[in-house]
Design a protein around this motif. Structure first.
Motif, PDB file in Angstrom:
ATOM      1  N   PHE A 113      70.556  49.223  10.957  1.00 24.20           N
ATOM      2  CA  PHE A 113      71.863  48.589  11.123  1.00 24.20           C
ATOM      3  C   PHE A 113      72.083  47.486  10.091  1.00 24.20           C
ATOM      4  O   PHE A 113      71.145  46.789   9.683  1.00 24.20           O
ATOM      5  CB  PHE A 113      71.982  47.982  12.526  1.00 24.20           C
ATOM      6  N   SER A 114      73.328  47.303   9.713  1.00 27.26           N
ATOM      7  CA  SER A 114      73.708  46.179   8.866  1.00 27.26           C
ATOM      8  C   SER A 114      73.584  44.880   9.654  1.00 27.26           C
ATOM      9  O   SER A 114      73.465  44.875  10.888  1.00 27.26           O
ATOM     10  CB  SER A 114      75.153  46.340   8.384  1.00 27.26           C
ATOM     11  N   ASP A 115      73.646  43.748   8.929  1.00 21.02           N
ATOM     12  CA  ASP A 115      73.597  42.451   9.605  1.00 21.02           C
ATOM     13  C   ASP A 115      74.813  42.243  10.495  1.00 21.02           C
ATOM     14  O   ASP A 115      74.741  41.548  11.511  1.00 21.02           O
ATOM     15  CB  ASP A 115      73.512  41.316   8.587  1.00 21.02           C
ATOM     16  N   ASP A 116      75.938  42.810  10.110  1.00 18.29           N
ATOM     17  CA  ASP A 116      77.083  42.867  11.020  1.00 18.29           C
ATOM     18  C   ASP A 116      77.732  44.241  10.864  1.00 18.29           C
ATOM     19  O   ASP A 116      77.540  44.932   9.871  1.00 18.29           O
ATOM     20  CB  ASP A 116      78.073  41.714  10.787  1.00 18.29           C
ATOM     21  N   PHE A 117      78.451  44.656  11.874  1.00 21.38           N
ATOM     22  CA  PHE A 117      79.024  45.994  11.875  1.00 21.38           C
ATOM     23  C   PHE A 117      80.260  45.981  12.764  1.00 21.38           C
ATOM     24  O   PHE A 117      80.388  45.168  13.685  1.00 21.38           O
ATOM     25  CB  PHE A 117      78.009  47.036  12.370  1.00 21.38           C
ATOM     26  N   ALA A 118      81.186  46.881  12.475  1.00 14.47           N
ATOM     27  CA  ALA A 118      82.460  46.938  13.204  1.00 14.47           C
ATOM     28  C   ALA A 118      82.466  48.136  14.133  1.00 14.47           C
ATOM     29  O   ALA A 118      82.090  49.249  13.728  1.00 14.47           O
ATOM     30  CB  ALA A 118      83.624  47.036  12.221  1.00 14.47           C
ATOM     31  N   ILE A 119      82.878  47.925  15.399  1.00 16.52           N
ATOM     32  CA  ILE A 119      83.017  49.040  16.329  1.00 16.52           C
ATOM     33  C   ILE A 119      84.236  48.822  17.222  1.00 16.52           C
ATOM     34  O   ILE A 119      84.710  47.688  17.381  1.00 16.52           O
ATOM     35  CB  ILE A 119      81.759  49.266  17.199  1.00 16.52           C
ATOM     36  N   PRO A 120      84.754  49.889  17.835  1.00 12.21           N
ATOM     37  CA  PRO A 120      85.924  49.767  18.710  1.00 12.21           C
ATOM     38  C   PRO A 120      85.597  49.038  20.015  1.00 12.21           C
ATOM     39  O   PRO A 120      84.521  49.205  20.596  1.00 12.21           O
ATOM     40  CB  PRO A 120      86.315  51.224  18.991  1.00 12.21           C
ATOM     41  N   VAL A 121      86.577  48.262  20.466  1.00 14.94           N
ATOM     42  CA  VAL A 121      86.511  47.575  21.755  1.00 14.94           C
ATOM     43  C   VAL A 121      87.815  47.883  22.492  1.00 14.94           C
ATOM     44  O   VAL A 121      88.889  47.819  21.902  1.00 14.94           O
ATOM     45  CB  VAL A 121      86.347  46.053  21.583  1.00 14.94           C
ATOM     46  N   SER A 122      87.705  48.226  23.767  1.00 15.94           N
ATOM     47  CA  SER A 122      88.896  48.505  24.568  1.00 15.94           C
ATOM     48  C   SER A 122      88.568  48.225  26.030  1.00 15.94           C
ATOM     49  O   SER A 122      88.059  49.094  26.741  1.00 15.94           O
ATOM     50  CB  SER A 122      89.337  49.967  24.390  1.00 15.94           C
ATOM     51  N   ARG A 123      88.831  46.997  26.468  1.00 17.22           N
ATOM     52  CA  ARG A 123      88.523  46.637  27.856  1.00 17.22           C
ATOM     53  C   ARG A 123      89.304  45.405  28.280  1.00 17.22           C
ATOM     54  O   ARG A 123      89.676  44.570  27.456  1.00 17.22           O
ATOM     55  CB  ARG A 123      87.022  46.427  28.055  1.00 17.22           C
ATOM     56  N   TRP A 124      89.485  45.306  29.602  1.00 16.91           N
ATOM     57  CA  TRP A 124      90.202  44.187  30.212  1.00 16.91           C
ATOM     58  C   TRP A 124      89.261  43.153  30.818  1.00 16.91           C
ATOM     59  O   TRP A 124      89.705  42.137  31.341  1.00 16.91           O
ATOM     60  CB  TRP A 124      91.128  44.702  31.308  1.00 16.91           C
ATOM     61  N   THR A 125      87.965  43.436  30.800  1.00 17.69           N
ATOM     62  CA  THR A 125      86.998  42.539  31.427  1.00 17.69           C
ATOM     63  C   THR A 125      85.809  42.329  30.495  1.00 17.69           C
ATOM     64  O   THR A 125      85.638  43.061  29.513  1.00 17.69           O
ATOM     65  CB  THR A 125      86.504  43.116  32.764  1.00 17.69           C
ATOM     66  N   GLU A 126      84.974  41.356  30.849  1.00 20.28           N
ATOM     67  CA  GLU A 126      83.787  41.092  30.055  1.00 20.28           C
ATOM     68  C   GLU A 126      82.657  40.602  30.951  1.00 20.28           C
ATOM     69  O   GLU A 126      82.882  40.067  32.032  1.00 20.28           O
ATOM     70  CB  GLU A 126      84.073  40.040  28.981  1.00 20.28           C
ATOM     71  N   VAL A 127      81.440  40.805  30.478  1.00 25.93           N
ATOM     72  CA  VAL A 127      80.252  40.175  31.033  1.00 25.93           C
ATOM     73  C   VAL A 127      79.847  39.073  30.068  1.00 25.93           C
ATOM     74  O   VAL A 127      79.811  39.279  28.848  1.00 25.93           O
ATOM     75  CB  VAL A 127      79.112  41.200  31.210  1.00 25.93           C
ATOM     76  N   ARG A 128      79.555  37.891  30.605  1.00 28.75           N
ATOM     77  CA  ARG A 128      79.270  36.737  29.752  1.00 28.75           C
ATOM     78  C   ARG A 128      77.776  36.478  29.649  1.00 28.75           C
ATOM     79  O   ARG A 128      77.030  36.612  30.622  1.00 28.75           O
ATOM     80  CB  ARG A 128      79.991  35.501  30.303  1.00 28.75           C
ATOM     81  N   ARG A 129      77.388  36.057  28.476  1.00 26.87           N
ATOM     82  CA  ARG A 129      75.972  35.815  28.214  1.00 26.87           C
ATOM     83  C   ARG A 129      75.386  34.790  29.170  1.00 26.87           C
ATOM     84  O   ARG A 129      74.247  34.938  29.639  1.00 26.87           O
ATOM     85  CB  ARG A 129      75.793  35.355  26.757  1.00 26.87           C
ATOM     86  N   GLU A 130      76.151  33.757  29.508  1.00 24.92           N
ATOM     87  CA  GLU A 130      75.617  32.705  30.373  1.00 24.92           C
ATOM     88  C   GLU A 130      75.364  33.188  31.795  1.00 24.92           C
ATOM     89  O   GLU A 130      74.657  32.519  32.572  1.00 24.92           O
ATOM     90  CB  GLU A 130      76.545  31.492  30.395  1.00 24.92           C
ATOM     91  N   ASP A 131      75.926  34.338  32.172  1.00 28.59           N
ATOM     92  CA  ASP A 131      75.699  34.886  33.508  1.00 28.59           C
ATOM     93  C   ASP A 131      74.453  35.765  33.583  1.00 28.59           C
ATOM     94  O   ASP A 131      74.028  36.158  34.680  1.00 28.59           O
ATOM     95  CB  ASP A 131      76.906  35.708  33.964  1.00 28.59           C
ATOM     96  N   LEU A 132      73.867  36.109  32.442  1.00 33.59           N
ATOM     97  CA  LEU A 132      72.668  36.938  32.458  1.00 33.59           C
ATOM     98  C   LEU A 132      71.487  36.125  32.974  1.00 33.59           C
ATOM     99  O   LEU A 132      71.310  34.966  32.593  1.00 33.59           O
ATOM    100  CB  LEU A 132      72.347  37.452  31.052  1.00 33.59           C
ATOM    101  N   PRO A 133      70.649  36.697  33.838  1.00 38.20           N
ATOM    102  CA  PRO A 133      69.467  35.968  34.296  1.00 38.20           C
ATOM    103  C   PRO A 133      68.535  35.683  33.125  1.00 38.20           C
ATOM    104  O   PRO A 133      68.345  36.528  32.249  1.00 38.20           O
ATOM    105  CB  PRO A 133      68.838  36.921  35.317  1.00 38.20           C
ATOM    106  N   GLN A 134      67.952  34.508  33.120  1.00 37.45           N
ATOM    107  CA  GLN A 134      67.151  34.079  31.973  1.00 37.45           C
ATOM    108  C   GLN A 134      65.696  34.517  32.056  1.00 37.45           C
ATOM    109  O   GLN A 134      64.968  34.424  31.064  1.00 37.45           O
ATOM    110  CB  GLN A 134      67.228  32.552  31.848  1.00 37.45           C
ATOM    111  N   ASP A 135      65.252  34.960  33.211  1.00 36.60           N
ATOM    112  CA  ASP A 135      63.828  35.244  33.404  1.00 36.60           C
ATOM    113  C   ASP A 135      63.549  36.706  33.734  1.00 36.60           C
ATOM    114  O   ASP A 135      62.512  37.025  34.324  1.00 36.60           O
ATOM    115  CB  ASP A 135      63.264  34.341  34.512  1.00 36.60           C
TER     116      ASP A 135
END
Length: 309
Positions: A183-205
């Protein structure tokens, strides 16, 4: 090596015209190798298009793939003819005793509903648990990725003020990951959604690893080693015109970001994510091949102790 799909599946002629190697049942039997069994739980409304998109990516890998199309047992698809579903799809309850090297779960047009309000949520939870004993590795896409994290970890989803819609740059945060090999250091892909999961909600352990994300649209790709799962929150599998079709279906409202050249919907869009789609699926299939037991009866059981025990 080719992908094995039913001779009369509509995707077959499309893939053959694109140069994807497609194998007949008779040819597959003659080859003295064990094909990798991949199941596809297709929750998208346009099932024929989604079948083609995912079969294209799986069929481009150098291994023989046997693709099984799966549906929810009691849910009736409203946008796909019943004869197509009867001919090509197996209800999950019918194959719950079988084992798969890989299992792909798609997005679904229910993301604005609470998970528990989705009509097939209880069966989907059973399928998530089933993957832990009957599937070697799982790949979830968009809503299914959100649903998996909610099921296993209680992670919430959040409704966006406006739809995330278009082509967005993603950061490669873990270039040493086998899933991001090439993979490249950055890459473009399609996004199509009305909701998101946030990184801060992921369990840390719990060992979750964020492999890619975007400043604009948040999480893109998360690895869940504890459940042998890879969660893709966007749509790397989309065809060139999929976002254009969504734009027209939705009454030509807000333009998809950075998609039409010059933001002119009269100009045909260009596909800038195809290579990374093939890389991701090729890497995922390769990881399955390197670690799955040759004896399919040991899938799930062997996974508890390591692939070569």
């Amino acid at each position: 090596m080719p992908i094995k799909i039913p001779d009369t599946l509509p995707a077959r002629s499309t893939l053959e015209n694109e140069g994807v190697m497609v194998m007949s049942e008779a040819d597959a039997i003659r080859q003295d190798i064990r094909p990798m069994r991949i199941g596809l739980l297709n929750l998208m409304p346009n099932k024929v298009s989604t079948e083609t998109q995912l079969a294209r990516l799986l069929g481009a890998t150098p291994l023989q793939i046997e693709l099984t199309l799966v549906r929810m047992t009691d849910h009736v698809a409203r946008n796909t003819p019943a004869d197509h579903m009867d001919a090509f799809y197996r209800p999950w309850a019918e194959l719950a005793e079988e084992r798969f090297d890989g299992f792909v779960m798609t997005g679904a047009p229910v993301e604005r509903l609470p998970f528990e309000a989705v009509g097939y949520w209880r069966e989907l939870q059973q399928i998530f648990e089933w993957t832990q004993s009957n599937v070697h590795r799982t790949l979830t896409i968009c809503w299914s990725a959100q649903a998996a994290l909610h099921h296993f970890y209680g992670v919430p989803k959040h409704e966006l003020e406006e739809k995330a819609f278009g082509i967005f740059r993603q950061r490669n945060l873990e270039p040493s990951s086998p899933f991001l090999r090439g993979f490249s250091d950055d890459f473009a892909i399609p996004v199509s959604r009305w909701t998101e999961v946030r990184r801060e909600d992921l369990p840390q352990d719990e060992g979750l690893r964020v492999l890619a994300d975007s400043f604009a649209t948040g999480l893109c790709l998360v690895e869940d080693p504890a459940h042998r799962a890879l969660h893709m929150f966007n749509h790397v599998e989309y065809d060139t015109r999929t976002l254009a079709d969504e734009f027209e279906r939705d009454g030509k409202g807000a333009l998809p970001i950075d998609y039409f050249p010059g933001d002119d919907p009269e100009r045909p869009p260009e596909n800038r994510w195809r290579s990374h789609a093939h890389l991701l699926f090729g890497n995922w299939v390769n990881e399955i091949y390197q670690t799955t037991p040759f004896d399919t009866a040991r899938i799930g059981t062997a996974d508890r102790f390591g692939p070569h025990d």
